[in-house]
Write a protein that holds these residues in place. Structure first.
Motif, PDB file in Angstrom:
ATOM      1  N   GLU A 104       0.949  -1.263   0.015  1.00  0.00           N
ATOM      2  CA  GLU A 104      -0.004   0.100   0.114  1.00  0.00           C
ATOM      3  C   GLU A 104       0.847   1.398  -0.180  1.00  0.00           C
ATOM      4  O   GLU A 104       1.799   1.315   0.572  1.00  0.00           O
ATOM      5  CB  GLU A 104      -1.050   0.137   1.049  1.00  0.00           C
ATOM      6  N   GLY A 105       0.378   2.058  -0.650  1.00  0.00           N
ATOM      7  CA  GLY A 105       1.224   3.700  -0.734  1.00  0.00           C
ATOM      8  C   GLY A 105       2.419   3.585  -1.590  1.00  0.00           C
ATOM      9  O   GLY A 105       3.192   2.746  -1.465  1.00  0.00           O
ATOM     10  N   ARG A 106       2.771   4.543  -2.090  1.00  0.00           N
ATOM     11  CA  ARG A 106       3.904   4.595  -3.085  1.00  0.00           C
ATOM     12  C   ARG A 106       4.437   5.931  -2.772  1.00  0.00           C
ATOM     13  O   ARG A 106       3.865   6.808  -2.550  1.00  0.00           O
ATOM     14  CB  ARG A 106       3.824   4.265  -4.445  1.00  0.00           C
ATOM     15  N   SER A 107       5.954   5.952  -2.778  1.00  0.00           N
ATOM     16  CA  SER A 107       6.595   7.475  -2.492  1.00  0.00           C
ATOM     17  C   SER A 107       6.744   7.977  -3.996  1.00  0.00           C
ATOM     18  O   SER A 107       6.533   7.694  -5.075  1.00  0.00           O
ATOM     19  CB  SER A 107       8.148   7.115  -2.230  1.00  0.00           C
ATOM     20  N   ASP A 108       7.129   9.146  -3.988  1.00  0.00           N
ATOM     21  CA  ASP A 108       7.300  10.261  -5.069  1.00  0.00           C
ATOM     22  C   ASP A 108       8.514   9.646  -5.895  1.00  0.00           C
ATOM     23  O   ASP A 108       9.673   9.566  -5.405  1.00  0.00           O
ATOM     24  CB  ASP A 108       7.511  11.436  -4.654  1.00  0.00           C
TER      25      ASP A 108
END
Length: 125
Positions: A104-108
């Motif tokens: 879940e979620g991903r960084s830039d």
């Protein structure tokens, strides 16, 4: 040969064990980066569910009630966090994201990674 790290972080535990997401109680003003993972009892790997940054207590409380997070781990998700200066957080989260590939979620992707000591050894999925 060991790689030189950009930062050495002090990953927090609850006593001698990793903290359970469901019951951990970080200090009210803890700010930094965190890793939530799913322990697998009979498999040597741990699967990271989420990495993030900011107010630790606030974010962990939110994740406890997020079905996209709690779907994993059957109520036994583990968590650790480390204090980190605000100007380094984006880069540290990017480094953790690349190392762990959380569900879940991903960084830039445009942020330059800031290497740190990892709380868990990454494994392939």
């Amino acid at each position: 040969m060991r790689r030189v790290l950009d930062l050495e972080l002090s990953w927090q535990r609850c006593g001698r064990e990793w903290c359970l997401l469901a019951s951990c109680d970080p200090p009210p003003h803890a700010t930094g980066v965190y890793v939530i993972w799913e322990p697998l009892l009979y498999v040597r790997e741990r699967r990271v569910v989420r990495v993030g940054q900011g107010s630790i207590r606030h974010h962990l409380a939110r994740h406890r009630n997020d079905e996209n997070i709690t779907f994993y781990g059957g109520g036994s998700l583990l968590v650790t966090w480390a204090a980190c200066r605000s100007h380094s957080m984006d880069g540290v989260v990017r480094f953790l994201d690349v190392a762990y590939r959380p569900y879940e979620g991903r960084s830039d992707a445009g942020v330059e990674p800031v290497s740190v000591n990892l709380p868990l050894q990454p494994v392939g999925r």
